[in-house]
Design a protein around this motif. Sequence first.
Motif, PDB file in Angstrom:
ATOM      1  N   ILE A  12      -4.811 -12.608   2.650  1.00 14.26           N
ATOM      2  CA  ILE A  12      -4.096 -11.757   1.706  1.00 14.26           C
ATOM      3  C   ILE A  12      -3.330 -10.695   2.494  1.00 14.26           C
ATOM      4  CG2 ILE A  12      -5.711 -12.105  -0.191  1.00 14.26           C
ATOM      5  CD1 ILE A  12      -6.905  -9.363   0.430  1.00 14.26           C
ATOM      6  N   PRO A  13      -2.287 -10.154   1.906  1.00 15.01           N
ATOM      7  CA  PRO A  13      -1.541  -9.090   2.589  1.00 15.01           C
ATOM      8  C   PRO A  13      -2.441  -7.868   2.849  1.00 15.01           C
ATOM      9  CG  PRO A  13      -0.300  -9.942   0.726  1.00 15.01           C
ATOM     10  CD  PRO A  13      -1.678 -10.527   0.643  1.00 15.01           C
ATOM     11  N   GLN A  14      -2.180  -7.181   3.942  1.00 16.89           N
ATOM     12  CA  GLN A  14      -2.988  -6.036   4.348  1.00 16.89           C
ATOM     13  C   GLN A  14      -3.029  -4.955   3.274  1.00 16.89           C
ATOM     14  OE1 GLN A  14      -4.901  -5.860   7.107  1.00 16.89           O
ATOM     15  NE2 GLN A  14      -5.680  -3.917   6.385  1.00 16.89           N
ATOM     16  N   ASP A  15      -1.891  -4.676   2.632  1.00 17.64           N
ATOM     17  CA  ASP A  15      -1.880  -3.625   1.605  1.00 17.64           C
ATOM     18  C   ASP A  15      -2.744  -4.001   0.404  1.00 17.64           C
ATOM     19  OD1 ASP A  15       0.032  -5.601   1.016  1.00 17.64           O
ATOM     20  OD2 ASP A  15       1.193  -4.236  -0.230  1.00 17.64           O
ATOM     21  N   LEU A  16      -2.770  -5.278   0.041  1.00 18.00           N
ATOM     22  CA  LEU A  16      -3.628  -5.722  -1.052  1.00 18.00           C
ATOM     23  C   LEU A  16      -5.101  -5.597  -0.665  1.00 18.00           C
ATOM     24  CD1 LEU A  16      -3.935  -6.892  -3.863  1.00 18.00           C
ATOM     25  CD2 LEU A  16      -3.632  -9.177  -2.871  1.00 18.00           C
ATOM     26  N   LYS A  17      -5.410  -5.915   0.573  1.00 18.79           N
ATOM     27  CA  LYS A  17      -6.790  -5.772   1.063  1.00 18.79           C
ATOM     28  C   LYS A  17      -7.234  -4.312   0.960  1.00 18.79           C
ATOM     29  CE  LYS A  17      -9.776  -6.692   5.024  1.00 18.79           C
ATOM     30  NZ  LYS A  17     -10.166  -5.414   5.582  1.00 18.79           N
ATOM     31  N   ARG A  18      -6.356  -3.394   1.351  1.00 20.88           N
ATOM     32  CA  ARG A  18      -6.694  -1.970   1.255  1.00 20.88           C
ATOM     33  C   ARG A  18      -6.940  -1.553  -0.197  1.00 20.88           C
ATOM     34  NH1 ARG A  18      -1.979  -1.003   4.471  1.00 20.88           N
ATOM     35  NH2 ARG A  18      -2.543  -1.397   6.620  1.00 20.88           N
ATOM     36  N   GLU A  19      -6.124  -2.086  -1.105  1.00 26.13           N
ATOM     37  CA  GLU A  19      -6.311  -1.764  -2.524  1.00 26.13           C
ATOM     38  C   GLU A  19      -7.646  -2.296  -3.040  1.00 26.13           C
ATOM     39  OE1 GLU A  19      -2.796  -1.876  -5.289  1.00 26.13           O
ATOM     40  OE2 GLU A  19      -1.978  -2.998  -3.588  1.00 26.13           O
ATOM     41  N   ILE A  20      -8.006  -3.486  -2.637  1.00 29.21           N
ATOM     42  CA  ILE A  20      -9.282  -4.064  -3.055  1.00 29.21           C
ATOM     43  C   ILE A  20     -10.440  -3.240  -2.496  1.00 29.21           C
ATOM     44  CG2 ILE A  20     -10.822  -6.071  -2.819  1.00 29.21           C
ATOM     45  CD1 ILE A  20      -8.213  -7.795  -2.828  1.00 29.21           C
ATOM     46  N   ALA A  23     -10.672  -0.027  -4.480  1.00 37.10           N
ATOM     47  CA  ALA A  23     -11.212  -0.288  -5.815  1.00 37.10           C
ATOM     48  C   ALA A  23     -12.714  -0.565  -5.739  1.00 37.10           C
ATOM     49  CB  ALA A  23     -10.493  -1.474  -6.457  1.00 37.10           C
ATOM     50  N   ALA A  24     -13.129  -1.310  -4.731  1.00 40.44           N
ATOM     51  CA  ALA A  24     -14.562  -1.605  -4.571  1.00 40.44           C
ATOM     52  C   ALA A  24     -15.350  -0.313  -4.365  1.00 40.44           C
ATOM     53  CB  ALA A  24     -14.778  -2.567  -3.398  1.00 40.44           C
ATOM     54  N   ARG A  25     -14.825   0.573  -3.524  1.00 40.39           N
ATOM     55  CA  ARG A  25     -15.495   1.872  -3.316  1.00 40.39           C
ATOM     56  C   ARG A  25     -15.549   2.666  -4.615  1.00 40.39           C
ATOM     57  NH1 ARG A  25     -12.662   1.738   1.443  1.00 40.39           N
ATOM     58  NH2 ARG A  25     -10.967   2.992   0.557  1.00 40.39           N
ATOM     59  N   ALA A  26     -14.434   2.723  -5.312  1.00 45.92           N
ATOM     60  CA  ALA A  26     -14.358   3.499  -6.552  1.00 45.92           C
ATOM     61  C   ALA A  26     -15.299   2.960  -7.629  1.00 45.92           C
ATOM     62  CB  ALA A  26     -12.920   3.504  -7.071  1.00 45.92           C
TER      63      ALA A  26
END
Length: 89
Positions: A12-20, A23-26
């Motif tokens: 997956i794109p790096q920016d999408l990984k960061r978003e996931i 979100a997982a932390r949140a």
Amino acid sequence: MSRGDPHFRLRIPQDLKREIEAAARANSRTITSEVVYRLEQSFGRSETDQGGLIDEIEAIRSRLAHVQALILKQELNTGSQDRNSKRKP
């Protein structure tokens, strides 16, 4: 989910990984749990699925405990600051 469930490699794109990850932390979930949750939602899986519902309840409990701890810490810090300000001439 268990360790016995099948593994799935995904690019997956790096920016999408960061978003996931954010979100997982949140949501107090692992990255895998966050991805599975979102995929299940996209396929219209029933939110009344008992396993998923239990996971959601546990995530809410975890977030609530975290918020309560932050509030208590803030109250303790505020109390200390109030006591210190009263001592100063």
